[in-house]
Design an enzyme around this catalytic site. Sequence first.
Site, PDB file in Angstrom:
ATOM      1  N   ARG A  50      19.881  54.363  61.808  1.00  0.00           N
ATOM      2  CA  ARG A  50      19.560  53.167  62.591  1.00  0.00           C
ATOM      3  C   ARG A  50      20.326  53.157  63.919  1.00  0.00           C
ATOM      4  O   ARG A  50      19.787  52.760  64.956  1.00  0.00           O
ATOM      5  CB  ARG A  50      19.863  51.902  61.780  1.00  0.00           C
ATOM      6  N   LYS A 149      20.242  47.134  67.405  1.00  0.00           N
ATOM      7  CA  LYS A 149      21.529  46.511  67.106  1.00  0.00           C
ATOM      8  C   LYS A 149      22.422  46.751  68.315  1.00  0.00           C
ATOM      9  O   LYS A 149      23.250  47.663  68.342  1.00  0.00           O
ATOM     10  CB  LYS A 149      22.106  47.132  65.828  1.00  0.00           C
TER      11      LYS A 149
HETATM   12  N1  PXG Z   1      20.710  40.444  61.195  1.00  0.00           N
HETATM   13  C1  PXG Z   1      21.558  40.667  62.213  1.00  0.00           C
HETATM   14  C2  PXG Z   1      21.304  40.034  63.521  1.00  0.00           C
HETATM   15  C3  PXG Z   1      22.675  41.500  61.999  1.00  0.00           C
HETATM   16  O1  PXG Z   1      23.512  41.727  63.004  1.00  0.00           O
HETATM   17  C4  PXG Z   1      21.977  41.810  59.704  1.00  0.00           C
HETATM   18  C5  PXG Z   1      20.891  40.991  59.983  1.00  0.00           C
HETATM   19  C6  PXG Z   1      22.081  42.433  58.354  1.00  0.00           C
HETATM   20  O2  PXG Z   1      21.748  43.819  58.404  1.00  0.00           O
HETATM   21  P1  PXG Z   1      22.412  44.894  57.446  1.00  0.00           P
HETATM   22  O3  PXG Z   1      21.852  46.194  57.907  1.00  0.00           O
HETATM   23  O4  PXG Z   1      23.889  44.815  57.642  1.00  0.00           O
HETATM   24  O5  PXG Z   1      22.008  44.558  56.068  1.00  0.00           O
HETATM   25  C7  PXG Z   1      22.901  42.071  60.728  1.00  0.00           C
HETATM   26  C8  PXG Z   1      24.080  42.945  60.436  1.00  0.00           C
HETATM   27  C9  PXG Z   1      29.894  42.362  62.214  1.00  0.00           C
HETATM   28  C10 PXG Z   1      28.618  41.853  61.699  1.00  0.00           C
HETATM   29  O6  PXG Z   1      30.744  41.555  62.602  1.00  0.00           O
HETATM   30  C11 PXG Z   1      27.475  42.634  61.778  1.00  0.00           C
HETATM   31  C12 PXG Z   1      26.277  42.156  61.284  1.00  0.00           C
HETATM   32  C13 PXG Z   1      26.239  40.925  60.713  1.00  0.00           C
HETATM   33  C14 PXG Z   1      27.401  40.143  60.650  1.00  0.00           C
HETATM   34  C15 PXG Z   1      28.593  40.611  61.127  1.00  0.00           C
HETATM   35  O7  PXG Z   1      30.075  43.576  62.228  1.00  0.00           O
HETATM   36  N2  PXG Z   1      25.147  42.925  61.377  1.00  0.00           N
END
Ligand code: PXG
Length: 289
Positions: A50, A149
């Site tokens: 990703r 992302k």
């Molecule tokens: N939506 C968004 C906008 C995200 O940034 C997710 C969904 C969940 O995706 P995953 O692949 O993790 O199941 C994300 C994930 C951090 C942090 O501080 C990163 C995320 C979410 C919360 C905190 O690193 N990204």
Amino acid sequence: MKIWLDGHLVDEADAKLSVFDHGVLYGDGVFEGIRFYNGRIFRLEQHIRRLFDSARAIILELPWSQEEVCEFTRQTVAANGLNDGYIRLVVTRGSGGLGLNPYLCPKPSMFIIASTIQLYPKEHYENGLSIITCATRRPAPSALMPQVKSLNYLNNVMAKVEAIQAGALEALMLNEQGYVAECTGDNLFILKDGVVHTPLISDGALDGITRAVIIELCGKLGIEVVERSLTRYDIFIADECFLTGTAAEVIPVVALDRRKIGSGQPGETTRRLLKAFHELAMSTGTSIN
Ligand code: PXG
């Protein structure tokens, strides 16, 4: 703490980027959040794939292969002697002059942090979260591709601020059409009449790795999953609701805009999926050593 920065493991105090890095100046870059459990990195290859897709989408070319980035990530975790934790991997456009032009940045920078994260206090995994709908919408795909992302998280940060100011820990974000997209850092699922529903990626959700794992686990547990456009109505009438994310894992949602969802308690299917998720996370993944 040892940080991996552009090919070297350095002390935290020496892990520095230029103030001319376009990641800082313009939010020009991409990142990943990856979890490791019990000495194993969960879904590492998928996260790195990703990352490369996000980079490709913004014409950011990494000078490493996906296999090399997986190996650097593993080395970073090993160097910090951690068994359980959270990895933040960031790729920036690199240093260039002032001005947006990314072609003036000759070399991207990458850094990898292996640490810990707790998105929500522990009691909410037991009792559930109460969330609110925020006024801040997910940007339209024509403005900022929601699958990328990227380092542009101000939209999500402002949504989070709305939640906190309303006395909640998380915000439901709708897209420009008013359909449910996701929360500020988590994907959303509901259960209705024994069927799990989750918004389409094309409604503005991130193509979450945890989301994909949950869909996979539903298959294994014989639970039907439907990906479709959802509105707040669907959440109000749902039997259960939960959020998924690498940092959040699986967390029950028991109220939206102060309206009880289902019984107002974490649901049985949510609990089953949370348990199945933990079992999978604890027993699979790329070994650190
Ligand atoms: N939506 C968004 C906008 C995200 O940034 C997710 C969904 C969940 O995706 P995953 O692949 O993790 O199941 C994300 C994930 C951090 C942090 O501080 C990163 C995320 C979410 C919360 C905190 O690193 N990204």
